[in-house]
Design a protein around this motif. Structure first.
Motif, short mmCIF file in Angstrom:
data_model
loop_
_atom_site.label_atom_id
_atom_site.label_comp_id
_atom_site.label_asym_id
_atom_site.label_seq_id
_atom_site.Cartn_x
_atom_site.Cartn_y
_atom_site.Cartn_z
N LYS A 445 0.83 -1.21 0.00
CA LYS A 445 0.00 0.00 0.00
C LYS A 445 0.86 1.26 0.00
O LYS A 445 0.58 2.24 -0.70
N GLN A 446 1.92 1.22 0.80
CA GLN A 446 2.81 2.37 0.87
C GLN A 446 3.52 2.60 -0.47
O GLN A 446 3.66 3.74 -0.93
N TYR A 447 3.92 1.49 -1.10
CA TYR A 447 4.59 1.58 -2.41
C TYR A 447 3.65 2.17 -3.45
O TYR A 447 4.05 3.01 -4.27
N ILE A 448 2.37 1.74 -3.42
CA ILE A 448 1.37 2.28 -4.34
C ILE A 448 1.18 3.78 -4.09
O ILE A 448 1.11 4.58 -5.03
N TYR A 452 1.96 5.82 -7.38
CA TYR A 452 0.76 5.80 -8.22
C TYR A 452 0.88 6.69 -9.47
O TYR A 452 0.22 6.41 -10.49
N PRO A 453 1.71 7.77 -9.49
CA PRO A 453 1.81 8.55 -10.73
C PRO A 453 2.49 7.78 -11.87
O PRO A 453 2.41 8.20 -13.02
N ASP A 454 3.15 6.67 -11.55
CA ASP A 454 3.86 5.89 -12.57
C ASP A 454 2.84 5.11 -13.42
O ASP A 454 2.18 4.21 -12.92
N PRO A 455 2.69 5.44 -14.71
CA PRO A 455 1.71 4.73 -15.54
C PRO A 455 2.05 3.26 -15.74
O PRO A 455 1.20 2.46 -16.14
N GLU A 456 3.30 2.87 -15.47
CA GLU A 456 3.73 1.48 -15.63
C GLU A 456 3.66 0.70 -14.32
O GLU A 456 4.28 -0.36 -14.18
N LEU A 457 2.92 1.23 -13.33
CA LEU A 457 2.84 0.56 -12.02
C LEU A 457 1.91 -0.65 -12.11
O LEU A 457 0.77 -0.61 -11.69
N SER A 458 2.43 -1.73 -12.65
CA SER A 458 1.67 -2.98 -12.77
C SER A 458 1.87 -3.83 -11.53
O SER A 458 2.77 -3.58 -10.71
N GLU A 491 -8.63 3.23 -7.29
CA GLU A 491 -9.25 4.03 -6.24
C GLU A 491 -8.28 5.09 -5.71
O GLU A 491 -8.64 6.24 -5.51
N VAL A 492 -7.02 4.68 -5.50
CA VAL A 492 -6.00 5.63 -5.02
C VAL A 492 -5.82 6.76 -6.04
O VAL A 492 -5.80 7.95 -5.69
N ARG A 493 -5.70 6.37 -7.32
CA ARG A 493 -5.48 7.37 -8.36
C ARG A 493 -6.66 8.34 -8.48
O ARG A 493 -6.48 9.55 -8.61
N ALA A 512 -4.59 13.98 -15.21
CA ALA A 512 -4.50 12.58 -15.65
C ALA A 512 -3.07 12.08 -15.57
O ALA A 512 -2.79 10.99 -15.05
N ALA A 513 -2.14 12.90 -16.09
CA ALA A 513 -0.72 12.51 -16.06
C ALA A 513 -0.20 12.42 -14.64
O ALA A 513 0.59 11.53 -14.30
N LYS A 514 -0.63 13.33 -13.77
CA LYS A 514 -0.15 13.34 -12.38
C LYS A 514 -0.60 12.12 -11.59
O LYS A 514 0.05 11.75 -10.61
N VAL A 515 -1.72 11.52 -11.98
CA VAL A 515 -2.21 10.36 -11.22
C VAL A 515 -2.00 9.04 -11.97
O VAL A 515 -2.57 8.01 -11.61
#
Length: 542
Positions: A445-448, A452-458, A491-493, A512-515
């Motif tokens: 959760k902390q890592y997310i 979260y701004p990273d679009p590659e956060l898979s 939800e976080v984004r 959009a880019a920021k989240v």
């Protein structure tokens, strides 16, 4: 007969509803278990609904049909893909063929044509299942099994350290294609013997010895092209053992995903569950025996994790956790009972030790050595998991008294102490494991929150940070939070997007880019799906 499961994917709701309404799915041998309006939604539904076939349009926003087909082929190779398109484009068709798409249909979809294609796919699925269940074919495969000498060498390779030069020489001599890999991973396959299906009355179940052979064939087929493997029958702790040679471009995560799909396919086709324990990877042939040992340890967690899937050792034990080296079968059985439980197995273990002691007719000094060895094993377990020694072993006085050899001569007292101590240690280890998982979820959760701004956060990227497999993490994350990873990240984004809409004058595309959304349109789509209005209207309603 059971119907095959199908998902329909198209960005036009009217098209989806029209196709679903017009086709007599049951007559064609299918049931529609869900639909989706784009590739992103489809991937989430596929994980939950486990379809046999995906019918998808090519032109869709956010993720097109060919990209969806590529993702499905990587993660769910057993799923059949059908693509329909409004464009008679040769390049599309050529790409579809490369992705093993079995049918390419032009819009508008003709009811008769699609029904005929569905029946053809049903026949293909029926033939695949029939072939895998064919007893005569399985007997032939059994006769063609690898020579005994080859099997014996592979068994030696997983049982003990063999010098690199000797291993290379033997692998070449026996034509076992696992040399020159980036790394090796051992997987132990356990075939569960469940109840026979009375409704289907599979002839295969009447000859149970052939089931492992069928499992073997399915593993070979489904892993073909992903990595090089040596699959053989073991006379040790499990029936089937696989040594996977992972080359450049391959990953252990990918191997775990494919093996997870194998487990599902075996259950679907053969109606028997299999559990696959996956060990630590190694970069030397000399360490393959260590990978095997950790695969067996992973398999031992069946009582905790459950059967019918993959169990990766890094998921159930800390990555840097040291391993105890047991020098006898008795010690290994004691360790397994205390480590994995359940309570009934621990009671059986204690009763077995007591029975052995009562049957023995030896000198008193041998009783003392036997009991001290057991105590030493218990102390090693407690120290290995950093538990409180006096608390786990029955309190300071009780523990110290048993170090007195005179006290230990009473076999009944010792066995009762062992039982209670083993139960306490097992409970303490379970609490530590649960606490560890809660800590991992909190870390996730902390890592997310930080990324979260990273679009590659898979989920794969997150799990590389956590040193866990995506499949196990996803299951545990949902169990602990009540949400799937994707839903939680979304939800976080979106919550962060709401904050920015309320507190800044940033344009929608900037927010959009920021989240973490590269496409403004997709961000607006997801936002409206959750809040019922677009981001601009949400801001205007403040």
């Amino acid at each position: 007969m059971d119907l095959y499961r199908i998902i329909l994917v198209d960005d036009e709701e009217e098209v989806r509803k029209s196709i679903i309404k017009k086709i007599n799915w049951e007559e064609a041998g299918f049931q529609v278990v869900g639909d989706a309006e784009n590739g992103q939604d489809a991937l989430e539904r596929i994980e939950a609904l486990e379809p046999d076939v995906v019918l998808t349009d090519i032109r869709m926003p956010y993720m097109d049909g060919l990209t969806l087909a590529e993702r499905i082929r990587q993660k769910y190779p057993s799923i059949k893909m059908v693509i329909f398109s409004g464009f008679d484009d040769f390049e599309y068709a050529k790409r579809a063929i490369k992705l093993n798409v079995i049918e390419y249909i032009l819009k508008p979809v003709n009811v008769e044509e699609l029904t005929a294609i569905l029946k053809k796919i049903k026949n293909t699925l029926d033939e695949e299942i029939a072939q895998r269940r064919n007893v005569d074919l399985l007997r032939e495969n059994y006769r063609r099994s690898l020579p005994i000498i080859r099997e014996q060498f592979l068994s030696d390779l997983i049982r003990r350290r063999i010098p690199e030069q000797v291993a290379v020489l033997r692998l070449r001599e026996y034509d076992i294609d696992i040399l020159n890999a980036k790394k090796w991973v051992v997987a132990a396959v356990d075939v569960e013997q469940g109840e026979i299906s009375k409704e289907r009355g599979l002839s295969l179940h009447q000859e149970r010895d052939l089931i492992p052979i069928s499992v073997r064939q399915m593993i070979l087929e489904m892993l073909d092209g992903y990595c090089r493997i040596a699959l053989f029958t073991s006379s040790l702790e499990t029936e089937q053992v696989m040594i996977a040679a992972i080359d450049e471009g391959g990953t252990q995560t990918g191997l775990i995903n494919v093996l997870g799909d194998v487990c599902k396919e075996v259950k679907r086709v053969l109606e028997v569950p299999i559990t696959v324990g996956i060990g630590h990877s190694c970069t030397s042939l000399e360490d393959i025996h260590s990978s095997y040992r950790s695969a067996i340890d992973a398999l031992g967690y069946k009582a905790i994790v459950g059967t019918g899937g993959t169990i990766y050792i890094n998921d159930v034990e800390p990555v840097n956790l040291g391993k105890l080296v047991w020098e006898s079968r008795d010690e290994a059985e004691l360790f397994a009972a205390v480590k994995f439980g359940p309570g009934e197995k621990i009671q059986q273990m204690a009763a077995s030790i007591r029975e052995r002691m009562e049957r023995a007719r030896v000198h008193a000094s041998q009783y003392q050595i036997f009991m001290l060895s057991i105590m030493n094993s218990m102390i090693q377990i407690v120290q290995q998991y950093d538990l409180d020694v006096t608390e786990a072993l029955g309190g300071e006085n009780s523990y110290q008294e048993r170090l007195n050899l005179g006290k230990m001569l009473k076999k009944e007292d010792f066995c009762e102490w062992l039982l209670q101590a083993a139960l306490r240690v097992n409970q303490a280890m379970n609490r530590e494991r649960e606490s560890s998982m809660k800590h991992v979820i909190q870390e996730a959760k902390q890592y997310i929150l930080e990324n979260y701004p990273d679009p590659e956060l898979s989920v794969e990227k997150l799990c590389r940070h956590l040193h866990m497999s995506p499949a196990y993490f996803s299951t545990m994350f949902k169990k602990e939070t009540g949400q799937a990873y994707t839903a939680y990240l979304t939800e976080v984004r979106l919550n962060k997007a709401v904050e920015l809409l309320n507190k800044t004058d940033d344009k929608t595309y900037v927010i959009a880019a920021k989240v973490g959304y590269q496409e403004q349109n997709y961000f607006s789509y997801v936002f409206k799906k959750k809040f019922g209005v677009s981001p601009s209207k949400y801001r205007g309603a403040k």
